[in-house]
Design a protein around this motif. Structure first.
Motif, PDB file in Angstrom:
ATOM      1  N   ALA A 149      37.675  44.171  36.083  1.00 32.62           N
ATOM      2  CA  ALA A 149      36.953  42.913  36.144  1.00 32.62           C
ATOM      3  C   ALA A 149      35.395  43.631  36.294  1.00 32.62           C
ATOM      4  N   PHE A 190      41.682  36.592  36.725  1.00 32.49           N
ATOM      5  CA  PHE A 190      41.564  37.603  35.641  1.00 32.49           C
ATOM      6  C   PHE A 190      41.640  36.863  34.218  1.00 32.49           C
ATOM      7  N   VAL A 241      37.672  38.494  41.176  1.00 34.09           N
ATOM      8  CA  VAL A 241      38.626  39.796  41.189  1.00 34.09           C
ATOM      9  C   VAL A 241      38.344  40.560  42.104  1.00 34.09           C
ATOM     10  N   ALA A 286      45.575  37.934  41.501  1.00 34.38           N
ATOM     11  CA  ALA A 286      44.410  38.983  40.809  1.00 34.38           C
ATOM     12  C   ALA A 286      44.725  38.472  39.270  1.00 34.38           C
TER      13      ALA A 286
END
Length: 285
Positions: free
Chosen positions: A81, A46, A68, A42
Motif C-alpha cells: 500500500a 486495498f 491499509v 486489509a
C-alpha cells in the motif's frame, strides 16, 4: 509503470463494490472521507483503493491506500500500500506527497524487491518538475542525485535503463541553463561573466550537446576582448572534437577574419590550455 509485484489485484475490482456495499453511495462517501474502514479487511480496503485508482480518483486512492497502512501496519498489504500510495500521488502530480511515501517505503523496506521502484518514483518526483521551475536548478540537481542512486544501487533493475536516459537528459538540461545565462551575458557584452558560464560547460559538462556551442561562444568572447591566444585554443579544441559542426565553421570564419588560425601557443597559461592537454593530448599533469 507498475511491475507485477506491486499491482497484482486488479482482477478483483468488480468484487470490490459488493464488499463495500454499493458503488454509487460508497464513492461519494469516500470522496468526502466518511468511510470507516475499521470494519473492513486489509484486502477489501486495498481493493477499494485499486478501484479508485483505476477510475482516475488518484487523490482518493492514495488516501485509501494509507488506511491499509494505518489499520494493518504489519500485514503484507501494508508494504504494498505504501508503494501504491506513492504511485497514486505521483500520477496526481502531488510530487511532495509522492516523495514522502517513496522515502517511507525505502526507509522501512530497503531490501524489498520494490525498493528500486520506490527510488525511481522518488527520482521522477523531481525529474517531472524540471520544466516547471524556471531558472531554479534545485529540482534538476535533486533529480540527478536520485537518478544516480537508481543507476548505482539497482543496476540490474528494470528501471536502471530509464534512469540512465533521464539522467543524461537532466544533465543536458542543467548545461542548457548555463548556456542560456552565458548567452544572456554575451548579448550584453558582459564578456567576463559570459566566459565563466561557458567555461563551466567545457570543464564540467563536456559530454552534453552544448559543448560545441560553448566553445564557439568562447571564441566570440575572447576575440571581443582581444585575447587572441585563448580564442585560438578554443577554436582548436572545437575543431578537433567537432570539426563537422556549424559551430566550428562559424568559429573558423571568425578567427580567419581576424587574421588568426585555430591553434595553441605552447607558452599559454590559459585554463583552455589545460583543457587542450587533457582532451586532445591526453595529458592530465
Amino acid at each position: 509503470m507498475i511491475n507485477g509485484n506491486v499491482w497484482p489485484y486488479m482482477a478483483a475490482t468488480v468484487a470490490l463494490c459488493i464488499a463495500l456495499a454499493g458503488c454509487d453511495n460508497t464513492d461519494s462517501r469516500v470522496s468526502r472521507g466518511e468511510i470507516d474502514y475499521e470494519d473492513y479487511t486489509a484486502e477489501q480496503i486495498f481493493e477499494r483503493a485499486e478501484y479508485d485508482l483505476a477510475r482516475g480518483d488518484y487523490e482518493v486512492a492514495a488516501s485509501v491506500f494509507s488506511e491499509v497502512e494505518r489499520l494493518y501496519p504489519y500485514s503484507a498489504l501494508a508494504k504494498r500500500a505504501v508503494i501504491m500510495q506513492a504511485y497514486a500521488y505521483h500520477t496526481d502530480k502531488d510530487y511532495e506527497n509522492s516523495r514522502a511515501s517513496a522515502r517511507r517505503f525505502i526507509d522501512f523496506y530497503p531490501t524489498d524487491d520494490d525498493a528500486a521502484y520506490a527510488q525511481y518514483l522518488l527520482a521522477l518526483s523531481y525529474y517531472d518538475q524540471i520544466d516547471e521551475i524556471g531558472r531554479d536548478q534545485g529540482m534538476t540537481l535533486e533529480a540527478l542525485q536520485a537518478l544516480r542512486i537508481v543507476i548505482e544501487r539497482y543496476p540490474d533493475s528494470e528501471y536502471a535503463r530509464s534512469a540512465i536516459l533521464k539522467f543524461d537528459l537532466a544533465f543536458d538540461h542543467l548545461a542548457g541553463k548555463e548556456m542560456e545565462v552565458g548567452r544572456y551575458y554575451l548579448r550584453r557584452d558582459h564578456y567576463g561573466a559570459a566566459i565563466n558560464r561557458f567555461r563551466v560547460i567545457v570543464e564540467d559538462f563536456q559530454t552534453t550537446s552544448h559543448t560545441p556551442e560553448a566553445l564557439h561562444r568562447l571564441v566570440e568572447a575572447y576575440l571581443a576582448l582581444g585575447l587572441d591566444d585563448e580564442a585560438r585554443i578554443a577554436g582548436a579544441i572545437l575543431g578537433h572534437n567537432f570539426r563537422g559542426s556549424v559551430w566550428y565553421e562559424d568559429s573558423y570564419r571568425l578567427l580567419t577574419d581576424s587574421g588568426l588560425e585555430p591553434g595553441v601557443n605552447e607558452d599559454s597559461r590559459s585554463w583552455l590550455r589545460a583543457v587542450y592537454r587533457q582532451m586532445i593530448l591526453g595529458r592530465w599533469l
